[in-house]
Design a protein around this motif. Structure first.
Motif, PDB file in Angstrom:
ATOM      1  N   ILE A  30     -53.813  51.620  -3.993  1.00 16.24           N
ATOM      2  CA  ILE A  30     -54.183  52.967  -3.552  1.00 16.24           C
ATOM      3  C   ILE A  30     -53.026  53.950  -3.784  1.00 16.24           C
ATOM      4  CG2 ILE A  30     -54.676  54.338  -1.469  1.00 16.24           C
ATOM      5  CD1 ILE A  30     -56.338  51.847  -0.490  1.00 16.24           C
ATOM      6  N   ASP A  49     -41.137  52.045  -3.339  1.00 15.05           N
ATOM      7  CA  ASP A  49     -41.783  50.732  -3.174  1.00 15.05           C
ATOM      8  C   ASP A  49     -40.704  49.648  -3.242  1.00 15.05           C
ATOM      9  OD1 ASP A  49     -45.127  50.109  -3.711  1.00 15.05           O
ATOM     10  OD2 ASP A  49     -43.753  48.392  -3.641  1.00 15.05           O
ATOM     11  N   ASP A  75     -37.560  50.086   1.152  1.00 13.93           N
ATOM     12  CA  ASP A  75     -38.362  49.326   2.112  1.00 13.93           C
ATOM     13  C   ASP A  75     -38.910  50.303   3.156  1.00 13.93           C
ATOM     14  OD1 ASP A  75     -39.350  47.781   4.172  1.00 13.93           O
ATOM     15  OD2 ASP A  75     -37.744  46.301   4.071  1.00 13.93           O
ATOM     16  N   ALA A  76     -40.230  50.325   3.291  1.00 12.67           N
ATOM     17  CA  ALA A  76     -40.881  51.272   4.201  1.00 12.67           C
ATOM     18  C   ALA A  76     -40.355  51.159   5.632  1.00 12.67           C
ATOM     19  CB  ALA A  76     -42.384  51.041   4.179  1.00 12.67           C
ATOM     20  N   ALA A 102     -48.640  55.043   1.752  1.00 15.20           N
ATOM     21  CA  ALA A 102     -49.573  53.963   1.358  1.00 15.20           C
ATOM     22  C   ALA A 102     -48.942  52.579   1.456  1.00 15.20           C
ATOM     23  CB  ALA A 102     -50.085  54.209  -0.054  1.00 15.20           C
ATOM     24  N   TYR A 110     -47.802  38.852   2.997  1.00 14.39           N
ATOM     25  CA  TYR A 110     -48.539  39.477   1.896  1.00 14.39           C
ATOM     26  C   TYR A 110     -47.585  40.044   0.852  1.00 14.39           C
ATOM     27  CZ  TYR A 110     -51.330  42.736  -0.809  1.00 14.39           C
ATOM     28  OH  TYR A 110     -51.918  43.402  -1.852  1.00 14.39           O
ATOM     29  N   SER A 112     -48.007  42.172  -2.784  1.00 12.68           N
ATOM     30  CA  SER A 112     -48.979  42.832  -3.640  1.00 12.68           C
ATOM     31  C   SER A 112     -48.984  42.272  -5.066  1.00 12.68           C
ATOM     32  CB  SER A 112     -48.655  44.328  -3.678  1.00 12.68           C
ATOM     33  OG  SER A 112     -49.631  45.021  -4.378  1.00 12.68           O
ATOM     34  N   ALA A 179     -54.577  54.840   6.981  1.00  7.77           N
ATOM     35  CA  ALA A 179     -54.954  53.943   8.080  1.00  7.77           C
ATOM     36  C   ALA A 179     -55.961  52.944   7.515  1.00  7.77           C
ATOM     37  CB  ALA A 179     -55.507  54.760   9.231  1.00  7.77           C
ATOM     38  N   TYR A 193     -52.858  43.690  12.034  1.00  2.00           N
ATOM     39  CA  TYR A 193     -53.224  44.730  11.059  1.00  2.00           C
ATOM     40  C   TYR A 193     -54.053  45.829  11.739  1.00  2.00           C
ATOM     41  CZ  TYR A 193     -55.065  46.889   6.817  1.00  2.00           C
ATOM     42  OH  TYR A 193     -55.397  47.798   5.832  1.00  2.00           O
ATOM     43  N   LYS A 197     -52.963  49.779  12.368  1.00  3.56           N
ATOM     44  CA  LYS A 197     -53.706  50.916  11.807  1.00  3.56           C
ATOM     45  C   LYS A 197     -54.223  51.846  12.911  1.00  3.56           C
ATOM     46  CE  LYS A 197     -53.111  49.879   7.509  1.00  3.56           C
ATOM     47  NZ  LYS A 197     -52.344  50.757   6.610  1.00  3.56           N
ATOM     48  N   GLY A 224     -62.479  51.919   3.630  1.00  3.42           N
ATOM     49  CA  GLY A 224     -63.216  50.673   3.915  1.00  3.42           C
ATOM     50  C   GLY A 224     -62.669  49.580   3.019  1.00  3.42           C
ATOM     51  N   ILE A 226     -61.690  48.175  -0.263  1.00  4.57           N
ATOM     52  CA  ILE A 226     -61.329  48.773  -1.549  1.00  4.57           C
ATOM     53  C   ILE A 226     -60.806  47.676  -2.481  1.00  4.57           C
ATOM     54  CG2 ILE A 226     -59.909  50.536  -2.675  1.00  4.57           C
ATOM     55  CD1 ILE A 226     -61.894  51.665  -0.533  1.00  4.57           C
ATOM     56  N   THR A 228     -58.453  46.252  -4.371  1.00  9.12           N
ATOM     57  CA  THR A 228     -57.035  46.223  -4.741  1.00  9.12           C
ATOM     58  C   THR A 228     -56.580  44.779  -4.529  1.00  9.12           C
ATOM     59  OG1 THR A 228     -56.205  46.587  -2.511  1.00  9.12           O
ATOM     60  CG2 THR A 228     -56.686  48.569  -3.809  1.00  9.12           C
ATOM     61  N   THR A 231     -57.356  43.048  -1.154  1.00  6.35           N
ATOM     62  CA  THR A 231     -58.662  42.462  -0.821  1.00  6.35           C
ATOM     63  C   THR A 231     -59.022  41.299  -1.757  1.00  6.35           C
ATOM     64  OG1 THR A 231     -59.628  44.269  -2.095  1.00  6.35           O
ATOM     65  CG2 THR A 231     -59.691  44.487   0.298  1.00  6.35           C
TER      66      THR A 231
HETATM   67  N1  LIG Z   1     -57.563  47.663   0.003  1.00  5.75           N
HETATM   68  C1  LIG Z   1     -58.236  47.952   1.096  1.00  5.75           C
HETATM   69  O1  LIG Z   1     -59.402  47.541   1.259  1.00  5.75           O
HETATM   70  C2  LIG Z   1     -57.631  48.818   2.162  1.00  5.75           C
HETATM   71  C3  LIG Z   1     -58.463  49.283   3.179  1.00  5.75           C
HETATM   72  C4  LIG Z   1     -57.925  50.076   4.176  1.00  5.75           C
HETATM   73  C5  LIG Z   1     -56.593  50.420   4.155  1.00  5.75           C
HETATM   74  N2  LIG Z   1     -55.796  49.947   3.160  1.00  5.75           N
HETATM   75  C6  LIG Z   1     -54.388  50.334   3.198  1.00  5.75           C
HETATM   76  O2  LIG Z   1     -54.048  50.991   2.011  1.00  5.75           O
HETATM   77  C7  LIG Z   1     -52.645  50.854   1.787  1.00  5.75           C
HETATM   78  C8  LIG Z   1     -52.439  50.398   0.359  1.00  5.75           C
HETATM   79  O3  LIG Z   1     -52.970  49.088   0.212  1.00  5.75           O
HETATM   80  P1  LIG Z   1     -53.645  48.571  -1.138  1.00  5.75           P
HETATM   81  O4  LIG Z   1     -54.992  48.081  -0.811  1.00  5.75           O
HETATM   82  O5  LIG Z   1     -53.473  49.581  -2.198  1.00  5.75           O
HETATM   83  O6  LIG Z   1     -52.768  47.272  -1.420  1.00  5.75           O
HETATM   84  P2  LIG Z   1     -51.667  47.004  -2.544  1.00  5.75           P
HETATM   85  O7  LIG Z   1     -51.105  45.683  -2.233  1.00  5.75           O
HETATM   86  O8  LIG Z   1     -52.253  47.220  -3.879  1.00  5.75           O
HETATM   87  O9  LIG Z   1     -50.580  48.149  -2.289  1.00  5.75           O
HETATM   88  C9  LIG Z   1     -49.641  48.099  -1.242  1.00  5.75           C
HETATM   89  C10 LIG Z   1     -48.326  48.656  -1.756  1.00  5.75           C
HETATM   90  O10 LIG Z   1     -47.412  48.724  -0.658  1.00  5.75           O
HETATM   91  C11 LIG Z   1     -46.178  48.183  -1.094  1.00  5.75           C
HETATM   92  N3  LIG Z   1     -45.407  47.660   0.032  1.00  5.75           N
HETATM   93  C12 LIG Z   1     -45.665  46.590   0.804  1.00  5.75           C
HETATM   94  N4  LIG Z   1     -44.681  46.396   1.692  1.00  5.75           N
HETATM   95  C13 LIG Z   1     -43.781  47.385   1.480  1.00  5.75           C
HETATM   96  C14 LIG Z   1     -42.546  47.724   2.080  1.00  5.75           C
HETATM   97  N5  LIG Z   1     -42.021  47.008   3.076  1.00  5.75           N
HETATM   98  N6  LIG Z   1     -41.887  48.803   1.606  1.00  5.75           N
HETATM   99  C15 LIG Z   1     -42.387  49.535   0.586  1.00  5.75           C
HETATM  100  N7  LIG Z   1     -43.542  49.255  -0.032  1.00  5.75           N
HETATM  101  C16 LIG Z   1     -44.232  48.191   0.417  1.00  5.75           C
HETATM  102  C17 LIG Z   1     -46.578  47.075  -2.052  1.00  5.75           C
HETATM  103  O11 LIG Z   1     -45.510  46.643  -2.858  1.00  5.75           O
HETATM  104  C18 LIG Z   1     -47.700  47.739  -2.816  1.00  5.75           C
HETATM  105  O12 LIG Z   1     -47.236  48.487  -3.905  1.00  5.75           O
HETATM  106  C19 LIG Z   1     -52.145  49.854   2.828  1.00  5.75           C
HETATM  107  O13 LIG Z   1     -51.561  50.547   3.898  1.00  5.75           O
HETATM  108  C20 LIG Z   1     -53.415  49.176   3.290  1.00  5.75           C
HETATM  109  O14 LIG Z   1     -53.292  48.687   4.589  1.00  5.75           O
HETATM  110  C21 LIG Z   1     -56.271  49.166   2.155  1.00  5.75           C
END
Ligand SMILES: NC(=O)c1ccc[n+]([C@@H]2O[C@H](COP(=O)([O-])OP(=O)(O)OC[C@H]3O[C@@H](n4cnc5c(N)ncnc54)[C@H](O)[C@@H]3O)[C@@H](O)[C@H]2O)c1
Length: 288
Positions: A30, A49, A75-76, A102, A110, A112, A179, A193, A197, A224, A226, A228, A231
């Motif tokens: 995302i 990231d 690091d976030a 994000a 986890y 990515s 969120a 989780y 959120k 919802g 998504i 990536t 999931t």
């Molecule tokens: N995919 C879904 O269905 C979904 C649904 C609701 C919310 N979200 C939220 O969307 C956001 C993005 O998730 P996504 O689905 O794109 O997954 P993703 O794994 O593709 O992306 C997550 C990104 O966050 C980075 N990250 C993780 N830990 C980190 C840290 N400590 N410091 C810096 N970067 C860090 C990862 O390296 C990655 O690039 C997340 O907050 C996730 O909870 C995702």
């Protein structure tokens, strides 16, 4: 520049022309979709990231669209890293207009860039402990803390650091937190989780209230299911995917691009009277 060329570069509308966006977690999923979508509309982007190679891929994608981009390993959950990222945006591009938080994790381990390993581990865990009651009562404190550190504290730190810059530079900015439907529905995520959120959602409303007088808007997106890497675990278990999609009126998972379109709306002028809101690109899962 001719319109044809602009359309090839994907920024015919220029909705974010001249804006600077910082996207945490911008290396993948995302976050990356937001970087690309914002660049198409004319924004320069700072990507933060921990996955450097994927981060550089995002930079290349943004530059291909004709915009400037910079990557920072950050690091976030680190206050210093967040501070440095925001300062980087000021030094390189003159300020910050948009922040998207994000960066996120679904479980403590986890990664990515290793979705298959994560999916295998999750499936094993579910086999070994099929009782959700036990999974909750035996939840490890380290799991809880790591997820809250990245998802909730990470969001706070980025929002604080970016809004300090916006206030110092007297820039009216748009902050977008990511969120989840899990913020409102416990069944949509694991306990740490979902709680993280829900915290992001309250933090968003709180920040909207206190930063509004300075013209800084703060909104959340609650996606919802998504497609990536996060999931991959769902897609790897057909029964689970079928069960989850049974509650999605549109009958499919969403794309990262569809979430980025919601972020574009919140980032730009079309949402100028929105603050303290959560948008749900979720195919109709959440209907309250
Ligand atoms: N995919 C879904 O269905 C979904 C649904 C609701 C919310 N979200 C939220 O969307 C956001 C993005 O998730 P996504 O689905 O794109 O997954 P993703 O794994 O593709 O992306 C997550 C990104 O966050 C980075 N990250 C993780 N830990 C980190 C840290 N400590 N410091 C810096 N970067 C860090 C990862 O390296 C990655 O690039 C997340 O907050 C996730 O909870 C995702």
């Amino acid at each position: 520049m001719g319109r044809d060329r602009e359309q090839r570069q994907g920024r015919a509308n220029g909705l974010l022309e001249g804006k600077v966006a910082v996207v945490t977690g911008g290396a993948n999923g995302i976050g990356r979709a937001c970087c690309e979508r914002f660049a198409e509309e004319g924004a320069d982007v700072v990507v933060a990231d921990i996955l450097d190679e994927l981060g550089m891929d995002t930079i290349a994608a943004v530059e291909k669209k004709g915009r400037r981009a910079a990557y920072m390993h950050a690091d976030a959950s680190s206050p210093t890293d967040n501070e440095t990222v925001m300062q980087h945006a000021v030094d390189l591009f003159g300020g910050i207009d948009i922040l998207v938080t994000a960066a996120g994790i679904s479980t403590a381990d986890y990664r990515s860039d290793r979705p298959e390993a994560v999916a295998r581990k999750a499936a094993k865990h579910a086999r070994e402990q099929p009782d959700p009651m036990r999974r909750f009562t035996e939840l490890r404190l380290s799991e809880w803390q790591q997820v809250l550190d990245v998802n909730l504290t990470g969001t706070l730190l980025a929002v604080q650091a970016a809004s300090r810059v916006m206030l110092d530079l007297k820039r009216r900015g748009s902050i977008i937190t990511i969120a989840s439907i899990a913020a409102k529905h416990p069944e949509a995520g694991a306990p740490a989780y979902s709680v993280s959120k829900a915290g992001v959602w309250m933090l968003t409303k709180y920040a909207a209230r206190v930063l509004g007088p300075a013209g800084i808007r703060v909104n959340a997106i609650g996606p919802g299911f998504i497609e990536t890497n996060m999931t991959a675990v769902v897609r790897g278990l057909p029964d689970l995917e079928e069960r989850l999609l049974a509650n999605v009126p549109l009958g499919r998972m969403g794309t990262a691009r569809e979430v980025a379109d919601a972020a574009l709306f919140l980032a730009g002028q079309q949402s100028s009277y929105f603050t303290g809101e959560m948008l749900h690109p979720d195919g109709g899962f959440y209907t309250d």
